[in-house]
Design a protein around this motif. Structure first.
Motif, short mmCIF file in Angstrom:
data_model
loop_
_atom_site.label_atom_id
_atom_site.label_comp_id
_atom_site.label_asym_id
_atom_site.label_seq_id
_atom_site.Cartn_x
_atom_site.Cartn_y
_atom_site.Cartn_z
N LYS A 102 2.25 1.63 -3.53
CA LYS A 102 1.24 2.14 -4.45
C LYS A 102 0.98 3.62 -4.17
CE LYS A 102 -1.91 1.88 -7.68
NZ LYS A 102 -1.53 1.73 -9.10
N GLY A 103 0.96 3.99 -2.89
CA GLY A 103 0.77 5.39 -2.53
C GLY A 103 1.89 6.27 -3.07
N GLN A 104 3.14 5.80 -2.96
CA GLN A 104 4.28 6.54 -3.50
C GLN A 104 4.09 6.81 -5.00
OE1 GLN A 104 7.44 3.79 -2.60
NE2 GLN A 104 8.03 4.85 -0.71
N THR B 158 1.83 14.40 3.96
CA THR B 158 0.98 14.26 2.77
C THR B 158 -0.27 15.11 2.90
OG1 THR B 158 1.79 11.99 2.56
CG2 THR B 158 -0.13 12.57 1.25
N TYR C 235 0.83 -1.21 0.00
CA TYR C 235 0.00 0.00 0.00
C TYR C 235 0.87 1.26 0.00
CZ TYR C 235 -4.15 -2.82 0.77
OH TYR C 235 -5.18 -3.73 0.63
N LYS D 133 -5.88 10.14 -3.88
CA LYS D 133 -5.81 8.70 -4.12
C LYS D 133 -4.56 8.11 -3.45
CE LYS D 133 -8.27 8.77 -8.56
NZ LYS D 133 -8.14 8.57 -10.03
N GLY D 134 -3.44 8.78 -3.61
CA GLY D 134 -2.22 8.31 -2.97
C GLY D 134 -2.32 8.34 -1.46
N PHE D 135 -2.93 9.40 -0.93
CA PHE D 135 -3.10 9.53 0.52
C PHE D 135 -3.93 8.37 1.08
CE2 PHE D 135 -5.72 10.90 4.11
CZ PHE D 135 -4.74 11.27 5.02
N ARG D 136 -4.99 8.00 0.36
CA ARG D 136 -5.86 6.92 0.84
C ARG D 136 -5.10 5.61 0.93
NH1 ARG D 136 -9.93 9.59 -2.32
NH2 ARG D 136 -9.61 8.16 -4.07
N ARG D 137 -4.16 5.36 0.00
CA ARG D 137 -3.35 4.14 0.05
C ARG D 137 -2.44 4.15 1.28
NH1 ARG D 137 -4.33 -0.23 -3.56
NH2 ARG D 137 -5.63 0.66 -5.20
N LEU D 138 -1.82 5.28 1.54
CA LEU D 138 -0.95 5.38 2.71
C LEU D 138 -1.74 5.19 4.00
CD1 LEU D 138 1.31 8.44 1.75
CD2 LEU D 138 1.85 6.01 1.53
#
Length: 725
Positions: free
Chosen positions: A530-532, A633, A527, A606-611
């Motif tokens: 993917k966030g990165q 973030t 995750y 979207k990236g924040f949600r993965r982190l």
């Protein structure tokens, strides 16, 4: 007494969300300056000032942080620029006019960052409130209590707390192997140095031991700070400008010796010869070059032998007196006025106007190099081609001496397209990956001459968002580093004054993005990785242009106030954005500018949600670091989202309706969110050469600003409804 610059001297802004000006002064300086000094400035008693602060909902008694006057004076100056005249500002700071004049002139373009003008603010004094003002003040207190209920009891992490936490913040696990061992120089600027004159006050150590240890852990082997020759080596014709040179030189000598124990060399940034006030040249007209009336300065003409002799002899003496100095890098164009070609005003000089720019540029570098290598043949002299003109940059390179190194801004000239608008990179960027064809051609030319090559890049952040310790987009930085390795450059300068945090993307010298993600545990790693990638992809949508970098609100963030009417003030360079959307958007049509930031924000979410998902997984490790990553973030999102909202606000300003009310409401929420993040993490909002862009109080002030506008638009909406009926 020195004359302080005034410039256009327009009327100051009004801040209608405060009933009186003295309340605005108290609010903006509360817990930054001692109550007694604030009382003296406003000609009141300490009790009157304390009561006034409590009536607005500020914490009483205050928790005054003395570091503001030592390390946050730019924040204080900027906060009071429209409120206080020079006399009261000096009293507030406890400074002499000479010190303020030096700071405005030499503290990294501070006068320019303030707009090259001083608003004609009248003196402000305390007075009792009227009945209406008292009622409005009670509303302010109620607003603060509603939106910031925990503020009086819990201040969170104090400003500048990070200074004592470099080991913890920059730690991480033991470093892995060096992934970029072809770079024999990795040069960084201090994350926390006072830029203007740190050597005069050793207690404000720009490179404490903990910070040096952290840098060494990440492979940094060189650090730099500004050097001004006349402040380090006295010049007989201008001794009044060299006061304190012995102390500075002693501090520099000690710093070089201490840094060497960590395997780190100290480098000086030389932008010489520095300009002086025009009136100085009344007694030395033969040395005067071009004039710059707006700043009240003129440069020394380097076509005059005494000027060249000073540069050479001072450089030699500097490296004789501080033999452990590792080297220098020079800038000869565009920055401060130095040689007569440096700022495009060469026609004013009867001597330099007859000489080609490459000849003058190379001559300045040649005499500095000659002086340095006479004292220390092994010192590195790095010539930065910052802002050299395309039509003569190769000619200038050919005229340089054989024992210098060439540094190019890696991404300068890289072609870009954002929202269908094509341009190229000027300045530096993380969103646009280098190196450019221009940089590669200059490095190839330098190698043919036998010169070493250095790439100037930004590892952790850029003016695209400088108010966070690092922008978590490791994929973009990793791609840039790989490209440079293929190019065969000999070293990298990792940051200008911004981006020197010992951690973040700097870890890429030791680990890949995937290895960084793996630190958080096997399940969480997928995750985080993917966030990165999503954050890096989103950041690439930044509508890059040098004017966007310097003028738009992405550095000030939600702290930039909303103005019900046009201010008619121009946005300043990384200083005060005001409401100047025309400058913010630069080459981009308003709709495309707004849409690009909207696109960036959608991808960033979207990236924040993965982190965030990674944090909730069973077995996730290093949760504290993951929480810090989420805070950073979040802060970046607040800064980018506010650009969308403020652009839309200016577009809709003056019209009533749901859209503008929604914008004001979201701006208020962003300010509250950023306030929570900032008070949990003292790194947020800080940048070494601008100090804190905002404070906890200025973010609370933004909520007051929004609440005031909400009331105004509610009245306007009601009026329009009545008129329709």
């Amino acid at each position: 007494m020195v004359d302080l610059p005034v410039g256009a001297n327009p009327p100051p802004l009004e801040f209608a969300h405060f009933p009186t000006k003295h309340q605005a002064v108290i609010w903006r300086n509360w817990e930054m300056t001692p109550v007694k000094r604030l009382a003296d400035v406003l000609m009141a008693t300490e009790t009157e000032i304390t009561v006034a602060a409590g009536e607005m909902g500020l914490r009483v008694p205050p928790e005054v942080e003395k570091k503001w006057l030592e390390r946050g004076y730019i924040t204080i100056i900027r906060s009071n620029w429209h409120l206080l005249p020079y006399e009261q500002l000096l009293q507030l700071l406890g400074w002499t006019p000479e010190r303020l004049a030096y700071t405005l002139r030499e503290d990294d373009f501070l006068w320019h960052k303030l707009g090259s003008l001083k608003p004609a603010a009248p003196a402000v004094y305390y007075r009792p409130l009227t009945g209406g003002e008292a009622a409005r003040t009670r509303e302010i207190k109620a607003t603060i209590k509603k939106h910031f209920p925990s503020v009086p009891e819990n201040s969170g992490e104090k400003p500048f707390a990070f200074l004592a936490e470099f080991h913890k913040r920059g730690g991480g696990q033991k470093p892995g192997r060096d992934r970029y061992d072809n770079f024999d120089l990795r040069l960084a600027y201090s994350y926390a140095a006072v830029y203007g004159d740190p050597l005069l006050e050793p207690a404000l150590d720009p490179y404490p031991d903990d910070l040096l240890a952290c840098y060494r852990r990440y492979g940094i082997n060189g650090v730099w700070l500004q050097g001004i020759l006349y402040s380090l080596i006295p010049w007989k014709i201008a001794p009044e400008f060299s006061a304190g040179w012995e102390k500075r030189l002693a501090s520099l000598r000690k710093l070089t010796e201490r840094a060497a124990r960590y395997g780190i060399g100290i480098y000086l940034y030389l932008n010489e010869p520095r300009p002086l006030p025009i009136k100085f040249f009344k007694h030395h007209p033969e040395l005067k070059g071009a004039e710059y009336p707006r700043s009240g300065l003129a440069n020394f003409c380097t076509s005059r032998k005494p000027v060249l002799e000073f540069l050479e002899k001072s450089s030699a003496r500097l490296f004789t007196e501080a033999p452990a100095l590792a080297g220098v890098f020079t800038i000869t164009m565009s920055e401060n006025p130095t040689n007569c070609h440096s700022k495009g005003q060469v026609r004013q000089c009867p001597r330099c106007s007859k000489r080609p720019a490459p000849e003058v540029i190379a001559e300045v570098n040649r005499v500095i190099e000659r002086g340095i290598h006479r004292a220390n043949p092994s010192a590195r002299v790095i010539v930065w081609d910052w802002a050299w003109r395309t039509e003569w940059e190769h000619a200038a390179l050919d005229l340089l001496p054989n024992n210098v190194e060439l540094m190019c801004t890696s991404e300068w000239g890289t072609p870009i397209s954002a929202g269908g608008i094509r341009s190229s990179v000027k300045d530096y960027s993380i969103s646009q990956v280098g190196p450019s064809a221009r940089a590669k051609a200059m490095w190839a030319h330098a190698r043919r001459r036998g010169l070493k090559t250095i790439a100037k890049i930004q590892i952790n952040n850029s003016w695209e968002c400088s108010a966070v310790p690092f922008v978590p987009v490791p994929d973009l930085v990793e791609k840039h580093l790989r490209n440079l390795k293929k190019c065969g450059v000999n070293g990298v300068m990792t940051n200008w004054t911004l981006g020197g945090y010992p951690g973040g993307n700097m870890e890429l010298f030791r680990r890949t993005p995937g290895q960084i993600a793996e630190n958080f545990g096997p399940r969480a790693a997928a995750y985080v990785r993917k966030g990165q990638k999503l954050l890096s992809r989103a950041f690439a949508e930044f509508p890059f242009h040098v004017a966007v970098l310097y003028c738009a609100p992405q550095n000030m963030g939600p702290a930039n106030l909303l103005h019900a009417k046009p201010t008619r003030y121009k946005a300043t360079m990384v200083g005060i954005p005001y409401d100047d959307v025309t400058s913010w958007r630069a080459i981009y049509p308003r709709a495309i500018f707004e849409k690009q930031f909207e696109k960036l924000c959608v991808g960033w979410e979207k990236g924040f949600r993965r982190l965030r998902k990674a944090l909730t997984l069973p077995g996730a490790r290093r949760k504290q670091e993951l929480e810090e990553l989420l805070r950073i973030t979040t802060a970046v999102y607040c800064h980018f989202r506010t650009v969308c909202l403020q652009t839309a606000f200016v577009r809709l300003r003056g019209r009533a309706g749901r859209k503008i009310s929604a914008i004001i409401a979201e701006e208020m929420e962003l300010a509250k969110t950023l306030h929570g993040v900032m008070t949990a993490d003292s790194r947020i909002g800080f940048e070494a050469s601008n100090h804190y862009y905002y404070t906890a109080n200025s973010l609370m002030e933004k909520v007051l600003n929004c609440a005031y506008l909400q009331e105004a638009y509610a009245r306007k909406n009601k009026k329009q409804e009545n008129e329709r009926q």
